[in-house]
Motif scaffolding. Structure first.
Motif, PDB file in Angstrom:
ATOM      1  N   TYR A 148      18.306 -24.083 -31.374  1.00 16.56           N
ATOM      2  CA  TYR A 148      17.776 -24.420 -32.689  1.00 16.56           C
ATOM      3  C   TYR A 148      16.908 -23.279 -33.182  1.00 16.56           C
ATOM      4  N   ALA A 149      17.314 -22.677 -34.296  1.00 18.73           N
ATOM      5  CA  ALA A 149      16.505 -21.622 -34.913  1.00 18.73           C
ATOM      6  C   ALA A 149      15.657 -22.271 -35.995  1.00 18.73           C
ATOM      7  N   LYS A 150      14.406 -22.603 -35.613  1.00 20.48           N
ATOM      8  CA  LYS A 150      13.549 -23.329 -36.540  1.00 20.48           C
ATOM      9  C   LYS A 150      12.976 -22.359 -37.555  1.00 20.48           C
ATOM     10  N   GLY A 151      13.173 -22.624 -38.842  1.00 24.32           N
ATOM     11  CA  GLY A 151      12.645 -21.751 -39.887  1.00 24.32           C
ATOM     12  C   GLY A 151      13.245 -20.352 -39.861  1.00 24.32           C
ATOM     13  N   GLN A 152      14.419 -20.228 -39.269  1.00 23.09           N
ATOM     14  CA  GLN A 152      15.049 -18.905 -39.144  1.00 23.09           C
ATOM     15  C   GLN A 152      16.555 -19.017 -39.331  1.00 23.09           C
TER      16      GLN A 152
END
Lengths: 239, 269
Positions: A148-152
């Motif tokens: 999971y790429a949070k905010g990316q």
């Protein structure tokens, strides 16, 4: 392609917003004088956005701007939920109209005061798209793994196996085969896109709109990018 | 220190024990000191395949619990002096195993042997995790069949994230692909996944291809690891695997269906 000498970036700033409750310039001037006297250094050259939401009659924008500048504020622009005509009128005068990030609910009114100073609110410039940085993963994403790429954005240098999940708030790029699930724009980014060199996915989703394998027949096995047009997923070949 | 090699797969019944036995014996025949450990507590079968089931007195769990020493539990192979087996318990529970006590046993064995082959149980639960935890290398045994490939992929994910090397940030486990029960004829007919198909999905270096062979069943029943059947395809293929593990460059055999010459077709075979 970046310009050599300049760069535009979207950034949040905290700005003071002055909510006007009256058009009577004399009253405004009186109250401002009192306020500024309390802490003159604090208010000197402070950037001010003027909120005219509560004023019903037509506003003398020029006069308000000049009044603000009398007190050595740095006038940034007007704000408030107003009509398109008012906005274009403001622009024609050469002033900015600034959007808030969210609707600010009215502060509790002080009856005797005609003007009210609100606590500083974050104002996000709307003109540039929200730019995400990249999270890069080298190597295969194996069955059962979840990234999971949070905010990316998420960039995978390798393949995504069947039974694996890759999720990003931004875009997803797979330099390899996409055989598992790819979920882009996970927090509601409608313009997120999914790129891969070989489309064999179980599921792709952008901002909640998803396709199962059966909907990917047109470009199955090809290098594609997938995006939303209106609320429909579309796939286009990369080469 | 010994090279710790785990033979794992995810999927059951693909040839882990067969391969552990064949490869372990092959390494020993080349002059190395080898111990093969059966990690399948409760469903032990390494001792059957090795032909030493009647000589099991103490087992892995006895050693862990301090009820026996390693030397009492290890069974020396009758064919090769430098090969021993540490059998699993049949009556006990795998809960007896934990990282610390398994680590101690492996450390002790590491000083006595050149190679420690860990025969993993199927699945991704505690038994399999314990077998792969201390590994330096992994032989991922896969059949050219969709569920086996999927499960191998899963176990590769575990090797990369749940092993001791992964937890401590050391060099990753060296992964090898062993494709077993391969039938070139069925691959050519389009019925079976090819080597290229499996390599494309799993993306790990190919260690060997073992052809489907009747010799394997014969070997199991006789308690003679198939590498000893030097006439069989499977036996020869396992020999190639052992050579590659020891650093030799060996071409891959048994990848293409045999074209029968006119005489063999006329006279049977």
């Amino acid at each position: 392609m970046a310009d050599a000498s300049i760069e535009f970036k979207g950034t949040s700033f905290t700005l003071s917003v002055l909510h006007l409750k009256t058009l009577l310039l004399a009253d405004i001037r009186a109250d401002l004088t009192k306020k500024v006297a309390q802490a003159p250094d604090f208010f000197y050259l402070v950037p001010i956005v003027v909120n005219i939401e509560k004023i019903e009659s037509s506003v003398d924008y020029q006069a308000i701007k000049e009044l603000i500048e009398e007190f050595n504020f740095t006038f940034v622009g007007f704000t408030g939920a107003i009509t398109k005509e008012q906005r274009s009128f403001i622009r024609k005068l050469g002033f900015s109209f600034v959007n808030t990030a969210k609707n600010t609910s009215p502060e509790k009114a002080v009856a005797t005061q005609n003007i009210e100073e609100e606590k500083p609110v974050a104002v996000v410039t709307d003109s540039l798209a929200h730019l995400y940085s990249d999270k890069v993963h080298r190597g295969q994403v194996r069955s059962g793994q979840q990234l999971y790429a949070k905010g990316q954005n998420l960039v995978i240098i390798g393949s995504v196996s069947a039974g694996a999940e890759v999720i990003a708030d931004g875009n997803i790029h797979v330099y390899g085969a996409l055989r598992g699930r790819a979920i882009a724009g996970a927090k509601g980014h409608h313009k997120a896109q999914i790129y891969c060199q070989n489309l064999e996915a179980e599921l792709v989703s952008i901002n909640g709109n998803y396709w199962l394998s059966e909907s990917m027949e047109q470009h199955w096995g090809s290098p594609v990018y997938i995006h939303l047009t209106d609320s429909e997923l579309t796939s286009s070949t990369l080469i | 220190m010994a090279r710790i090699i785990v033979v794992t797969s995810g999927k059951g019944g693909v040839g882990k024990t067969t391969s552990s036995a064949a490869i372990g014996l092959g390494l020993a025949l080349k002059g190395n000191k080898v111990v093969i450990i059966d990690f399948d507590i409760g469903l032990r079968n390494l001792d059957l395949i090795m032909g030493c089931e009647r000589r099991v007195v103490y087992d892995f769990v006895n050693v862990i619990n301090g009820e026996a020493t390693l030397n009492q539990a290890l069974i020396k192979d009758k064919r090769v002096n430098s090969l021993s087996i540490l059998p699993a318990s049949q009556t006990r529970d795998k809960d007896a195993l934990n990282k610390e006590n398994v680590g101690k046993v492996l450390e002790e064995l590491g000083e006595m042997y050149d190679f420690i082959v860990c025969d993993s149980p199927a699945g991704i639960e505690a038994g399999a995790m314990m077998a792969l935890y201390y590994a330096d290398e992994a032989i991922v045994t896969t059949n050219p069949e969709v569920s086996s490939v999927r499960d191998s992929d899963r176990i590769l994910g575990m090797l990369a994230s749940r092993s001791r090397r992964a937890e401590l940030g050391l060099d990753p486990i060296k992964e090898h692909l062993l494709l077993t029960r391969y039938s070139p004829k069925r691959v050519e007919e389009g019925e079976m996944l090819s080597v290229e198909d499996v390599e494309d999905i799993l993306s790990i270096p190919l260690l060997g291809v073992i052809p489907e062979s009747q010799a394997v069943l014969k070997a199991s029943n006789a308690g003679e690891p198939v590498i000893l059947d030097t006439d069989s395809d499977a036996g020869k293929a396992y020999q190639d695997v052992v050579d590659r593990l020891l650093g030799e460059k060996v071409d891959f055999r048994f990848l293409l269906a045999e074209k029968k010459g006119i005489f063999s077709r006329m006279f049977g075979g």
